[in-house]
Design a protein around this motif. Structure first.
Motif, PDB file in Angstrom:
ATOM      1  N   ALA A 106       0.837  -1.206   0.000  1.00 37.79           N
ATOM      2  CA  ALA A 106       0.000   0.000   0.000  1.00 37.79           C
ATOM      3  C   ALA A 106       0.869   1.252   0.000  1.00 37.79           C
ATOM      4  CB  ALA A 106      -0.940  -0.013   1.196  1.00 37.79           C
ATOM      5  N   MET A 107       1.982   1.221   0.721  1.00 34.41           N
ATOM      6  CA  MET A 107       2.887   2.361   0.740  1.00 34.41           C
ATOM      7  C   MET A 107       3.510   2.582  -0.639  1.00 34.41           C
ATOM      8  SD  MET A 107       4.170   4.832   2.400  1.00 34.41           S
ATOM      9  CE  MET A 107       4.015   4.537   4.123  1.00 34.41           C
ATOM     10  N   GLU A 146       2.198   1.679  -3.443  1.00 32.49           N
ATOM     11  CA  GLU A 146       1.108   2.170  -4.289  1.00 32.49           C
ATOM     12  C   GLU A 146       0.852   3.656  -4.030  1.00 32.49           C
ATOM     13  OE1 GLU A 146      -3.549   1.173  -4.494  1.00 32.49           O
ATOM     14  OE2 GLU A 146      -2.217  -0.582  -4.497  1.00 32.49           O
ATOM     15  N   ALA A 147       0.953   4.068  -2.779  1.00 35.95           N
ATOM     16  CA  ALA A 147       0.762   5.485  -2.435  1.00 35.95           C
ATOM     17  C   ALA A 147       1.837   6.349  -3.079  1.00 35.95           C
ATOM     18  CB  ALA A 147       0.773   5.670  -0.924  1.00 35.95           C
ATOM     19  N   SER A 165       0.970   6.512  -6.720  1.00 35.64           N
ATOM     20  CA  SER A 165      -0.210   7.343  -6.986  1.00 35.64           C
ATOM     21  C   SER A 165       0.120   8.818  -6.798  1.00 35.64           C
ATOM     22  CB  SER A 165      -1.382   6.939  -6.093  1.00 35.64           C
ATOM     23  OG  SER A 165      -1.212   7.406  -4.787  1.00 35.64           O
ATOM     24  N   ARG A 166       1.032   9.132  -5.874  1.00 33.31           N
ATOM     25  CA  ARG A 166       1.438  10.523  -5.699  1.00 33.31           C
ATOM     26  C   ARG A 166       2.145  11.023  -6.953  1.00 33.31           C
ATOM     27  NH1 ARG A 166       4.813  10.885  -0.893  1.00 33.31           N
ATOM     28  NH2 ARG A 166       2.885  10.442   0.179  1.00 33.31           N
ATOM     29  N   LEU A 178      -3.403  10.487   6.634  1.00 30.62           N
ATOM     30  CA  LEU A 178      -3.431  10.068   5.241  1.00 30.62           C
ATOM     31  C   LEU A 178      -4.849  10.297   4.739  1.00 30.62           C
ATOM     32  CD1 LEU A 178      -1.631   7.880   3.230  1.00 30.62           C
ATOM     33  CD2 LEU A 178      -3.800   6.768   3.593  1.00 30.62           C
ATOM     34  N   GLU A 181      -7.292   9.564   1.719  1.00 33.21           N
ATOM     35  CA  GLU A 181      -7.407   8.645   0.581  1.00 33.21           C
ATOM     36  C   GLU A 181      -8.628   9.050  -0.245  1.00 33.21           C
ATOM     37  OE1 GLU A 181      -6.583   4.162   0.643  1.00 33.21           O
ATOM     38  OE2 GLU A 181      -8.773   4.348   0.852  1.00 33.21           O
ATOM     39  N   TYR A 208      -6.084   7.905  -4.911  1.00 28.69           N
ATOM     40  CA  TYR A 208      -5.049   8.899  -4.676  1.00 28.69           C
ATOM     41  C   TYR A 208      -4.890   9.067  -3.176  1.00 28.69           C
ATOM     42  CZ  TYR A 208      -6.317  10.025  -9.477  1.00 28.69           C
ATOM     43  OH  TYR A 208      -6.592   9.955 -10.811  1.00 28.69           O
ATOM     44  N   ARG A 209      -3.658   9.297  -2.743  1.00 28.70           N
ATOM     45  CA  ARG A 209      -3.396   9.461  -1.313  1.00 28.70           C
ATOM     46  C   ARG A 209      -2.487  10.672  -1.089  1.00 28.70           C
ATOM     47  NH1 ARG A 209      -2.928   3.756  -2.039  1.00 28.70           N
ATOM     48  NH2 ARG A 209      -4.611   2.679  -0.932  1.00 28.70           N
ATOM     49  N   ASP A 230      -0.379  12.302   2.296  1.00 30.38           N
ATOM     50  CA  ASP A 230      -0.052  12.099   3.708  1.00 30.38           C
ATOM     51  C   ASP A 230       0.635  13.334   4.279  1.00 30.38           C
ATOM     52  OD1 ASP A 230       2.193  11.701   2.166  1.00 30.38           O
ATOM     53  OD2 ASP A 230       3.050  10.199   3.471  1.00 30.38           O
TER      54      ASP A 230
END
Length: 185
Positions: free
Chosen positions: A73-74, A76-77, A80-81, A164, A166, A174-175, A177
Motif C-alpha cells: 500500500a505504501m 502504491e501510495a 499514486s502521488r 493520510l 485517501e 489517490y493518497r 499524507d
C-alpha cells in the motif's frame, strides 16, 4: 674477657605499628575504589534490567500482522502521488494548533490540472499514531462543496500523528499524507 656492647635500635612508633599484630594487609573489599567500581557495575546492571523490563511491559505493538500488504500500500501510495502530480492537485488544510482531546476541522481540496473541482466517489481521513497502533482511527470526509471536503477530528493523545487522506475515484486511488504534531492540553 672483654665485654662488647651491642646497641639495639630504638623502636619508633612507625616501626612498632608495622611489626605488630595489626600489620595484615587490607582486604580488597575494604578499598573505597573496589567498592566504588562494584557499586557502579551494580547500578548499570539495575538500570539495564529496568529498561528491558519496561520495554516488554509497555510494548507499543508496532509489529503489524499484514506488514506485506501495508508495504505494498505504501508503494502504491508513492506511485499514486507521482501519477496524481500530472492529473490531480491535492491539498490538505490542517490547523496549526491541534490540541489533544479538542475537536479541530481538517479540510481537504482536490482539483484537476485545469483547476476545476473534482467530485470523487469517497474521501477518507486516516490517522495513525506511530508509537501506538491501538490509537489509529479513520473518518469519512464530508463534502462541503465540489472538490472541498472536511472532517471534525479529535486526537485522543498528544504527540506525533501521521494523517493520510485517501481519495477513491472509480478504480483510481489517490493518497496524500502529512505528519501532524498534536499539543498536550
Amino acid at each position: 674477657m672483654t665485654k662488647t656492647l651491642v646497641q639495639e635500635p630504638l623502636a619508633t612508633p612507625a616501626s612498632a605499628s608495622m611489626s605488630g599484630p595489626s600489620s595484615a594487609p587490607l582486604s580488597a573489599w575494604q578499598s573505597p575504589w573496589v567498592r566504588g567500581w562494584i557499586a557502579l557495575v551494580a547500578v548499570v546492571l539495575a538500570v539495564n534490567i529496568l529498561m528491558v523490563t519496561l520495554a516488554f511491559v509497555t510494548s507499543p505493538g508496532l509489529v503489524v500482522e499484514d506488514y506485506y500488504e501495508r508495504g505494498r500500500a505504501m508503494e502504491e501510495a508513492i506511485r499514486s502521488r507521482a501519477d496524481v502530480a500530472d492529473d490531480r492537485m491535492l491539498a490538505v488544510d490542517i490547523p496549526a494548533d491541534l490540541t489533544a482531546g479538542q475537536g479541530a476541522m481538517l479540510r481537504f481540496f482536490v482539483v484537476d490540472k485545469a483547476g476545476q473541482p473534482v467530485r470523487p466517489d469517497a474521501v477518507t481521513l486516516f490517522a495513525y499514531r506511530p508509537s501506538d497502533a491501538g490509537q489509529d482511527f479513520s473518518l469519512p470526509m464530508i463534502e462541503e462543496a465540489p472538490g472541498r471536503y472536511r472532517a471534525e477530528v479529535s486526537f485522543p493523545l498528544p504527540g506525533l500523528w501521521d494523517s493520510l487522506v485517501e481519495v477513491t475515484e472509480g478504480e483510481a486511488i489517490y493518497r496524500l499524507d502529512e505528519r501532524l504534531h498534536v499539543k498536550a492540553r
